[in-house]
Design an enzyme around this catalytic site. Structure first.
Site, PDB file in Angstrom:
ATOM      1  N   LYS A  16      -4.702  -9.285  -6.831  1.00 50.73           N
ATOM      2  CA  LYS A  16      -5.895  -9.581  -6.044  1.00 50.73           C
ATOM      3  C   LYS A  16      -7.060  -8.709  -6.517  1.00 50.73           C
ATOM      4  O   LYS A  16      -6.849  -7.548  -6.863  1.00 50.73           O
ATOM      5  CB  LYS A  16      -5.507  -9.226  -4.602  1.00 50.73           C
ATOM      6  CG  LYS A  16      -6.435  -9.579  -3.539  1.00 50.73           C
ATOM      7  CD  LYS A  16      -5.798  -9.248  -2.188  1.00 50.73           C
ATOM      8  CE  LYS A  16      -5.823  -7.765  -1.880  1.00 50.73           C
ATOM      9  NZ  LYS A  16      -5.421  -7.403  -0.530  1.00 50.73           N
TER      10      LYS A  16
ATOM     11  N   LYS B 282       0.819  -1.217   0.000  1.00 50.14           N
ATOM     12  CA  LYS B 282       0.000   0.000   0.000  1.00 50.14           C
ATOM     13  C   LYS B 282       0.849   1.261   0.000  1.00 50.14           C
ATOM     14  O   LYS B 282       0.499   2.256  -0.622  1.00 50.14           O
ATOM     15  CB  LYS B 282      -0.953   0.016   1.203  1.00 50.14           C
ATOM     16  CG  LYS B 282      -2.111  -0.935   1.037  1.00 50.14           C
ATOM     17  CD  LYS B 282      -3.272  -0.534   1.943  1.00 50.14           C
ATOM     18  CE  LYS B 282      -4.433  -1.499   1.760  1.00 50.14           C
ATOM     19  NZ  LYS B 282      -5.502  -1.267   2.738  1.00 50.14           N
TER      20      LYS B 282
ATOM     21  N   LYS C  12     -10.897  -3.214  -4.183  1.00 48.15           N
ATOM     22  CA  LYS C  12     -11.688  -1.993  -4.345  1.00 48.15           C
ATOM     23  C   LYS C  12     -10.852  -0.867  -4.929  1.00 48.15           C
ATOM     24  O   LYS C  12     -11.385   0.059  -5.525  1.00 48.15           O
ATOM     25  CB  LYS C  12     -12.186  -1.502  -2.970  1.00 48.15           C
ATOM     26  CG  LYS C  12     -13.129  -2.420  -2.283  1.00 48.15           C
ATOM     27  CD  LYS C  12     -13.371  -1.951  -0.843  1.00 48.15           C
ATOM     28  CE  LYS C  12     -13.554  -3.133   0.043  1.00 48.15           C
ATOM     29  NZ  LYS C  12     -13.414  -2.959   1.451  1.00 48.15           N
TER      30      LYS C  12
HETATM   31  P1  TYM Z   1     -10.883  -5.508   3.572  1.00 47.89           P
HETATM   32  O1  TYM Z   1     -11.878  -4.416   3.763  1.00 47.89           O
HETATM   33  O2  TYM Z   1      -9.779  -5.305   2.603  1.00 47.89           O
HETATM   34  O3  TYM Z   1     -11.636  -6.840   3.146  1.00 47.89           O
HETATM   35  C1  TYM Z   1     -12.729  -7.377   3.893  1.00 47.89           C
HETATM   36  C2  TYM Z   1     -12.644  -8.899   3.861  1.00 47.89           C
HETATM   37  O4  TYM Z   1     -12.662  -9.359   2.509  1.00 47.89           O
HETATM   38  C3  TYM Z   1     -11.540 -10.203   2.270  1.00 47.89           C
HETATM   39  N1  TYM Z   1     -11.062  -9.978   0.883  1.00 47.89           N
HETATM   40  C4  TYM Z   1     -10.849 -10.959  -0.002  1.00 47.89           C
HETATM   41  N2  TYM Z   1     -11.011 -12.287   0.078  1.00 47.89           N
HETATM   42  C5  TYM Z   1     -10.724 -13.018  -1.026  1.00 47.89           C
HETATM   43  N3  TYM Z   1     -10.294 -12.467  -2.199  1.00 47.89           N
HETATM   44  C6  TYM Z   1     -10.109 -11.128  -2.318  1.00 47.89           C
HETATM   45  N4  TYM Z   1      -9.706 -10.598  -3.472  1.00 47.89           N
HETATM   46  C7  TYM Z   1     -10.399 -10.314  -1.192  1.00 47.89           C
HETATM   47  N5  TYM Z   1     -10.342  -8.968  -0.969  1.00 47.89           N
HETATM   48  C8  TYM Z   1     -10.748  -8.793   0.316  1.00 47.89           C
HETATM   49  C9  TYM Z   1     -10.490  -9.768   3.272  1.00 47.89           C
HETATM   50  O5  TYM Z   1      -9.554 -10.804   3.517  1.00 47.89           O
HETATM   51  C10 TYM Z   1     -11.347  -9.425   4.477  1.00 47.89           C
HETATM   52  O6  TYM Z   1     -11.618 -10.601   5.233  1.00 47.89           O
HETATM   53  N6  TYM Z   1      -7.892  -5.128   7.568  1.00 47.89           N
HETATM   54  C11 TYM Z   1      -9.140  -5.686   7.097  1.00 47.89           C
HETATM   55  C12 TYM Z   1     -10.342  -5.259   7.907  1.00 47.89           C
HETATM   56  C13 TYM Z   1     -10.230  -5.473   9.383  1.00 47.89           C
HETATM   57  C14 TYM Z   1     -10.335  -6.700  10.082  1.00 47.89           C
HETATM   58  C15 TYM Z   1     -10.181  -6.375  11.454  1.00 47.89           C
HETATM   59  C16 TYM Z   1     -10.548  -8.010   9.672  1.00 47.89           C
HETATM   60  C17 TYM Z   1     -10.020  -4.499  10.316  1.00 47.89           C
HETATM   61  N7  TYM Z   1     -10.009  -5.038  11.551  1.00 47.89           N
HETATM   62  C18 TYM Z   1     -10.225  -7.366  12.428  1.00 47.89           C
HETATM   63  C19 TYM Z   1     -10.589  -8.991  10.671  1.00 47.89           C
HETATM   64  C20 TYM Z   1     -10.436  -8.659  12.028  1.00 47.89           C
HETATM   65  C21 TYM Z   1      -9.351  -5.244   5.659  1.00 47.89           C
HETATM   66  O7  TYM Z   1      -8.811  -4.280   5.205  1.00 47.89           O
HETATM   67  O8  TYM Z   1     -10.281  -5.959   4.976  1.00 47.89           O
END
Ligand code: TYM
Length: 332
Positions: free
Chosen positions: A194, A111, A197
């Site tokens: 990947k 990032k 968004k």
């Molecule tokens: P975020 O917002 O990027 O994504 C949310 C969830 O979607 C999953 N994900 C994917 N899974 C499979 N293929 C993909 N291309 C893909 N893109 C996203 C992510 O693995 C996630 O489960 N840091 C985290 C949010 C967070 C969090 C937490 C998660 C903040 N605090 C505590 C678990 C526990 C994030 O940015 O997810």
């Protein structure tokens, strides 16, 4: 007790990766666990967000969770910033986590890119806030996509170091739950990246709000190679784009990749892609329609988030008080 915490950033449209890697599993785990699901708006602002857009996205992502089948009466659904204990515990964890641990985080490197010196300090300590999100509830299980695995390992290290440094057994050792046939959904335009968004091209992802025509068009235009589908998983593994589409099909159909190959081996993409598009429209169409219905009533969404935050705060407050006592912060 088995308690789940998981979160999603309200930074844009929910896409198929979020759905297959995380949200669909969140829905399925509701019968077995007490669940806490969070729109992590404090994580979102580690990169600049337009304020009005951030509020709109927070509501839209909440609508996505509800439309997918999360029940806010039985479980807790809220946005992170309303429960101040997350940020308070994150500060304590900033003092527990080591710089060397954070330096190893691959997501920060991706990032921050070449302009590391310009990245926010928040982006750097982002995994500490994630650990606080989970541990402020003493959650035991965390359902996520593959890309969050390293952050959860760091959360385990933080929990262990805190317990060790203060000689307590306060925090549980959390278990990641990485489930299903599509734990890492790749971009439709580039099998090495990947689905995300933040990818500029909307053709690279399927959004939960896309209509049937958009879904079909994106799958039709998805990058592939000219060969028909192979017979074995070994042959498939060498073909990134084909493997991604087969994985998506398998996850949507709730089958294994082997079963999908047994049906489509030897068939060209001109046969496989329409079948995948039909399946995707059938599965995602109703969720998109329900999301549109829910987003038309922001009052309802706001009430869900307010109620969820009050219940989350009631769980988090005594745990944070315990932490403050253990650390020696004078209160009362
Ligand atoms: P975020 O917002 O990027 O994504 C949310 C969830 O979607 C999953 N994900 C994917 N899974 C499979 N293929 C993909 N291309 C893909 N893109 C996203 C992510 O693995 C996630 O489960 N840091 C985290 C949010 C967070 C969090 C937490 C998660 C903040 N605090 C505590 C678990 C526990 C994030 O940015 O997810």
């Amino acid at each position: 007790m088995k308690r789940i915490f998981s979160g999603v950033q309200p930074t844009g449209n929910l896409h198929l990766g979020n759905y297959l890697g995380a949200i669909r599993n969140w829905v399925r785990l509701q019968d077995e666990f007490e669940c806490i699901y969070c729109m992590v708006d404090l994580h979102a602002i580690t990169v600049w967000q337009d304020p009005a857009q951030l509020r709109a996205n927070t509501r839209e992502v909440t609508a996505g969770l509800l439309a997918a089948g999360i029940d806010p009466a039985r479980h807790i659904v809220f946005n992170q910033s309303r429960v101040p204990q997350h940020a308070e515990l994150a500060w304590v964890f900033n003092c527990v986590a080591r710089l060397g641990w954070l330096n190893r985080m691959t997501q920060f490197k991706e990032k921050a890119g070449k302009h590391r010196e310009n990245a926010s300090a928040g982006l750097y300590v982002y995994p500490n806030l994630m650990a606080a999100d989970i541990l402020v509830y003493k959650a035991t299980h965390v359902p996520v996509g593959e890309d969050q695995k390293q952050h959860l390992e760091l959360a385990r290290d933080i929990a262990q170091k805190f317990n060790h440094d203060y000689g307590v057994e306060l925090f549980p050792i959390i278990e990641p739950l990485i489930m299903g046939a599509a734990t890492r959904v790749m971009s439709l335009r580039d099998g090495a990246r990947k689905m995300s968004k933040s990818e500029p091209s909307d053709m690279s992802r399927i959004n939960l709000t896309d209509d049937a025509d958009q879904i079909a068009q994106k799958i039709r235009k998805a990058k592939t190679d000219p060969e028909p589908l192979p017979e074995s998983l070994e042959e498939l593994a060498a073909r990134r784009e084909a493997a991604n589409l087969v994985g998506i099909y398998a996850a949507l159909a709730d089958e294994s990749a082997e079963t999908v190959l047994a049906r489509f081996a030897g068939q060209p993409f001109s046969v496989f892609k329409p079948a995948l598009a039909e399946l995707a429209v059938e599965t995602l169409g109703p969720i998109g329609a329900e999301m549109r219905r829910l987003t038309a009533d922001p009052g309802h969404i706001d009430a869900v988030l307010r109620d969820g935050a009050a219940r989350a705060s009631a769980l988090a407050a005594p745990i944070l008080a315990e932490v403050y006592d253990i650390v020696g912060l004078l209160r009362g």
